[in-house]
Enzyme design. Structure first.
Site, PDB file in Angstrom:
ATOM      1  N   TYR A  65       0.858  -1.182   0.000  1.00 22.93           N
ATOM      2  CA  TYR A  65       0.000   0.000   0.000  1.00 22.93           C
ATOM      3  C   TYR A  65       0.896   1.233   0.000  1.00 22.93           C
ATOM      4  O   TYR A  65       1.997   1.201   0.527  1.00 22.93           O
ATOM      5  CB  TYR A  65      -0.909   0.021   1.227  1.00 22.93           C
ATOM      6  CG  TYR A  65      -1.997  -1.029   1.183  1.00 22.93           C
ATOM      7  CD1 TYR A  65      -3.288  -0.705   0.764  1.00 22.93           C
ATOM      8  CD2 TYR A  65      -1.738  -2.348   1.540  1.00 22.93           C
ATOM      9  CE1 TYR A  65      -4.294  -1.666   0.715  1.00 22.93           C
ATOM     10  CE2 TYR A  65      -2.728  -3.318   1.495  1.00 22.93           C
ATOM     11  CZ  TYR A  65      -4.001  -2.975   1.084  1.00 22.93           C
ATOM     12  OH  TYR A  65      -4.986  -3.930   1.035  1.00 22.93           O
ATOM     13  N   ASP A 103      -7.295 -11.289  -0.121  1.00 25.83           N
ATOM     14  CA  ASP A 103      -6.779 -10.807   1.161  1.00 25.83           C
ATOM     15  C   ASP A 103      -7.313  -9.414   1.459  1.00 25.83           C
ATOM     16  O   ASP A 103      -7.818  -8.716   0.583  1.00 25.83           O
ATOM     17  CB  ASP A 103      -5.254 -10.778   1.135  1.00 25.83           C
ATOM     18  CG  ASP A 103      -4.715  -9.911   0.005  1.00 25.83           C
ATOM     19  OD1 ASP A 103      -5.195 -10.062  -1.128  1.00 25.83           O
ATOM     20  OD2 ASP A 103      -3.819  -9.083   0.245  1.00 25.83           O
ATOM     21  N   ASP A 104      -7.167  -9.024   2.720  1.00 26.30           N
ATOM     22  CA  ASP A 104      -7.535  -7.684   3.180  1.00 26.30           C
ATOM     23  C   ASP A 104      -8.974  -7.320   2.817  1.00 26.30           C
ATOM     24  O   ASP A 104      -9.267  -6.208   2.355  1.00 26.30           O
ATOM     25  CB  ASP A 104      -6.557  -6.630   2.638  1.00 26.30           C
ATOM     26  CG  ASP A 104      -5.148  -6.825   3.170  1.00 26.30           C
ATOM     27  OD1 ASP A 104      -4.986  -7.573   4.150  1.00 26.30           O
ATOM     28  OD2 ASP A 104      -4.205  -6.236   2.605  1.00 26.30           O
ATOM     29  N   ILE A 105      -9.877  -8.293   2.988  1.00 22.19           N
ATOM     30  CA  ILE A 105     -11.307  -8.060   2.802  1.00 22.19           C
ATOM     31  C   ILE A 105     -12.037  -8.658   4.003  1.00 22.19           C
ATOM     32  O   ILE A 105     -11.470  -9.436   4.768  1.00 22.19           O
ATOM     33  CB  ILE A 105     -11.836  -8.710   1.504  1.00 22.19           C
ATOM     34  CG1 ILE A 105     -11.617 -10.232   1.537  1.00 22.19           C
ATOM     35  CG2 ILE A 105     -11.167  -8.092   0.285  1.00 22.19           C
ATOM     36  CD1 ILE A 105     -12.253 -10.967   0.376  1.00 22.19           C
TER      37      ILE A 105
END
Length: 907
Positions: free
Chosen positions: A209, A314-316
């Site tokens: 990110y 991922d990251d949900i």
């Protein structure tokens, strides 16, 4: 991947013989017992091949670079390999290259390019050298042989890969072996290399990110991966909206063209471009429409040459469905999410991956990617997801400090699939104030046997990532031979381009940007020199040289480092390193001046330090949103050296030791405990996790001292809940037996008075219950009951106090509100009478005439004159130690400016 969930070789062959199993009879027979380094031009020193080959040996024969070289090719010799070989030969001095299917004379060097499937001549050429071919090697393996055969006058070189990529890697090794000469004629020692990768899939995933890489940086990375024998790049940048938010939409033509350009550059470097489409933010798993949209999108990417695909999930959230149909079909909870994801991925696998012959296995990133703990979600994936789908895993932890064979086995078992590691190093999106420049570390040998591949997540800074990625390449190619320090030295040497001064500068700079979750020690080389200095085992000359190297490194790198991308990436950190070099040199000079009895010079240096340290902390990294983040360099080493230097010089002055912040908790993003005692409310200690019962923060006062009041100021703007919610204030003289002063609950700011007569060295705030919030401490202050009392005239100016002249802190200053009048004085009454040998009066450099004063001491009720102040530093000696209970500064007559005094020290 480090988003909301997270914080949101070199082998230089020595002269000794090398025994190589299975290298072929002539190669073994040709190994010299006192051979010069393999591949070295005679008299030119040792060669290096990186990553370290699996098996290599020196031969007793040699090859000679002739002006005309026969480059022997086959019908399907790999073009990228051939191009690289030609470039390497020209760089070695060959002026003419005769490229074709046969040789033209025994007086020319012959170079055979291509393995059995590319070039039929290579097998006979290897036979002539007595070297076994690559038939039994793993995919991407190769044989590189150089030496003389019967009838040759110049010798021959053979590059024979199991496949085209293997031949390309042989060409990369040859590139490192041959010298760089303007003219032909160099003689190169013979060698035989049998080599193959320990890890089938090796490379990176652009999955961080923050500020995305530029197109130029991505293209440069493809070249870098090819050079270092890495074979995969996973395209998953967070700035590509068509990967995530707009995953259903087709790419605009210009953006698709940019991806195609990356694919072509990757292919030219034998790197598998992998496209990672992330639909999890909005996909309806049970929707036929969405499945078709997903397959259609992947088809458009296949059309531009991509052959490997991933679907990261991922990251949900997997507790909130994106459509009611999924809740109806799959239910709720982790198991339901695993079932839904398995259904979607299986459909993609069937309709897209298996619909194309020769397609590579589909990759996926699970929502639970960071542990090996059994769960309903993992069970569903294990039981329902097609077995040929590769599951990506970060290890035990989002950023795993270590990764072991046992953990990898457990991951395979709990997920029920082959594992591809997504290693979150050297990624720094969770610590954007840092450059993580240390080597790949903490990964157990043998890990490659347990996983399908290893991909590393680089930093926001692409060019600065190369140092760590070089070591990733070394580990993944040959983990058994991997040595982190040796690999890292080679990476630095490579980036320095063979320039000793640049290499020294780069080592000095990377040393103070070394630590991470994988490399616990910051600045290991400089720390060693500093430790020897404080222990009296190393000279000030050695430390001065090391600090000068750090100070001058940014200038050398900016002027001479060939990789200007690295300089741009590292720019604010280079500024900080240079400033820290100046600050630490000044601190060292202060200590040495004090040791030599040059009090005035030491005091002058001490006054410079606050400004120099502020300058070192001033450079900022500006992120993609415009936030200015102060960068961190040499944390816990450079700042600690300055702090200790101040303490050591303070002892010479007679100052009491300054409080040092401490904590039993981990640290988040460089917010170290020392920031609790720096007198700056804008800085703070910040724990790296929620506080548990008996976690603590506190100060070491340096010696047993009177304690009167304790103040702890916690939490900060934006983190109002980050404080110790329930705890006690305690003190101790030995750090073992503790005495309670007060308890507190739900108070971000805690203040308490200690019982009269309390003395302590250690004071702390300790949690008495577990909590879910982290802990911020802006300031932790302890006041002493024995502080001298200061009275007199002139009164202090606004923002100052008379007490500053005797508070034991030279950073605070008394400034009079006006010029002194005739007969006025400042009186310092000691807490108790004590024997006094010296009185030292310190004033800021350049203090005006208003500082001039007569210094008097009171002995048995009678005032005696010791002398007069003289400039910024005055030390007056009592010829006979006297029992003194007060000191007085009597201002000179006719002063026209207000007095300014930093400290009066009675000792």
């Amino acid at each position: 991947m480090l988003g909301p969930l997270a914080a949101g070789l070199v082998l230089a062959l020595a002269a000794a013989p090398l025994t190589v199993a299975g290298a072929g009879p002539a190669a073994a027979a040709g190994s010299g017992s006192a051979a010069e380094p393999v591949g070295a031009a005679q008299g030119a020193g040792a060669s290096v091949i990186t990553p370290t080959p699996q098996k290599q040996t020196a031969r007793s024969d040699s090859v000679r670079i002739t002006s005309t070289v026969d480059v022997v090719t086959g019908a399907s010799t790999d073009e990228a390999s051939l191009s690289l070989v030609k470039k390497t030969l020209r760089a070695a001095g060959a002026s003419h290259l005769a490229v074709g299917p046969k040789t033209h004379g025994h007086n020319r060097l012959a170079v055979h390019v291509g393995g059995p499937g590319e070039n039929s001549s290579s097998a006979a050429a290897l036979d002539a050298l007595g070297v076994e071919g690559p038939k039994c090697l793993a995919a991407e393996g190769y044989v590189l042989a150089a030496g003389g055969a019967h009838g040759d006058s110049a010798g021959r070189v053979v590059l024979s890969g199991v496949d085209a990529t293997g031949t390309y890697y042989a060409a990369r090794s040859l590139e490192q072996v041959l010298p760089r000469r303007a003219h032909a004629g160099a003689t190169v020692r013979g060698l035989t290399v049998r080599d193959w990768p320990a890890t089938p899939v090796r490379g990176t995933i652009e999955g961080f990110y923050g500020t995305p890489w530029s197109q130029a940086a991505r293209l440069d990375q493809m070249d870098f991966y090819g050079t270092h024998k890495m074979n995969i790049y996973v395209y998953s940048p967070k700035d590509d909206a068509y990967l995530r938010e707009k995953w259903r939409d087709p790419y605009p033509a210009d953006q698709l063209a940019r991806i195609k350009q990356l694919v072509e550059r990757a292919t030219a470097n034998h790197v598998e471009f992998t496209y990672a489409l992330s639909p999890g933010l909005s996909v309806c798993y049970s929707s036929e429409e969405d499945i078709k949209a997903l397959v259609t999108k992947l088809e458009t990417i296949r059309d531009i040459g991509v052959r490997q695909f991933a679907v990261p999930l991922d990251d949900i959230s997997y507790t909130d469905w994106n459509c009611d149909a999924d809740r109806t079909r799959f239910g709720t909870g982790g198991g339901a999410a695993g079932s839904a994801q398995s259904y979607l991925l299986n459909e993609v696998n069937k309709r897209f991956i298996k619909a194309h012959e020769g397609a590579k296995p589909l990759q996926m990133v699970p929502t639970e990617y960071y542990d090996v703990t059994p769960s309903p979600y993992k069970s569903a994936l294990s039981e329902q997801l097609d077995k040929d789908v590769l599951v990506e895993w970060t290890g035990v932890g989002v950023v795993a400090p270590t990764m072991t064979v046992a953990q990898a086995r457990a991951a395979k078992e709990v997920f029920g699939h082959s594992i591809l590691t997504w290693d979150n190093y050297p990624v720094n999106d969770y610590a954007t104030d840092r450059l993580l420049l240390g080597p790949f570390n903490g990964r157990e040998k043998g890990l490659a046997e347990q996983v399908a591949g290893i991909t590393a997540n680089p930093m926001i800074q692409p060019y600065a990532s190369k140092l760590a990625l070089s070591t990733v390449a070394d580990y993944t190619w040959n983990d058994e031979a991997y040595d982190a320090d040796r690999s890292y030295r080679a990476a630095v040497r490579e980036m320095a381009g063979g320039k000793p001064d640049v290499e020294r500068a780069l080592r000095a700079f990377t040393d103070v940007n070394h630590s991470s979750s994988l490399n616990k020690q910051e600045a290991p080389e400089l720390s060693s020199v500093i430790s020897r200095y404080w222990e009296g085992k190393g000279s000030s000359r050695a430390l001065t040289a090391a600090l000068r190297e750090l100070r001058d490194a940014p200038r050398v790198l900016r002027s001479s480092l060939q990789d200007k991308g690295f300089v741009e990436d590292a720019s604010p950190w280079l500024d900080s390193a240079r400033a820290w070099g100046t600050a630490t040199l000044t601190a060292l000079d202060m200590v040495e001046q004090a040791k030599a009895g040059h009090g005035a010079a030491a005091w002058a240096a001490r006054q410079k330090l606050p400004g120099l340290v502020a300058k070192a902390k001033a450079p900022v990294y500006v992120d993609m949103k415009g936030a200015k983040i102060p960068v961190t360099v040499g944390e816990g080493v450079l700042d600690t050296f300055v702090t200790r230097a101040l303490t050591e010089q303070g002892k010479e002055l007679g100052l009491p030791p300054q409080p040092v912040g401490q904590s039993g908790m981990g640290v988040y993003s460089g917010n170290v405990p020392d920031r609790m005692t720096d007198g700056d409310d804008a800085t703070y200690f910040w724990s790296g996790a929620a506080a548990a019962k008996d976690d603590w923060v506190g100060v070491d006062l340096g010696s047993d001292r009177p304690v009167d009041g304790i103040t702890v100021e916690m939490a900060k703007s934006g983190s109002e809940d980050d404080y110790l919610h329930q705890g006690v204030l305690e003190y101790s003289s030995d750090n073992r037996t503790w005495h309670e002063v007060a308890s507190f609950k739900d108070q971000p700011d805690v203040t308490a008075k200690a019982p009269a007569g309390t003395t302590a060295r250690y004071v702390r705030a300790r949690a008495t219950a577990d909590q879910t919030s982290w802990v911020v401490v802006r300031e932790f202050r302890v006041t002493g009951a024995g502080t001298p009392t200061v009275t007199g005239d002139p009164p202090a100016a606004s923002g100052s106090s008379q007490g500053a002249v005797a508070d034991g802190n030279t950073a605070t200053t008394y400034r009079g509100s006006r010029a002194p009048r005739q007969g006025e004085s400042l009186r310092i009454a000691l807490d108790r009478a004590e024997q006094v040998r010296t009185v030292t009066v310190l004033a800021p450099e350049g203090a005006s005439g208003g500082t001039a004063a007569s210094v008097r001491i009171r002995v048995d009720g009678e005032w005696k004159t010791l002398g007069r102040t003289d400039g910024a530093y005055t030390r007056l000696t009592a010829h006979h130690a006297s029992t003194v209970d007060a000191v007085r500064l009597v201002w000179g007559s006719g002063a026209s400016e207000a007095p300014v005094i930093s400290e009066v020290i009675v000792g």
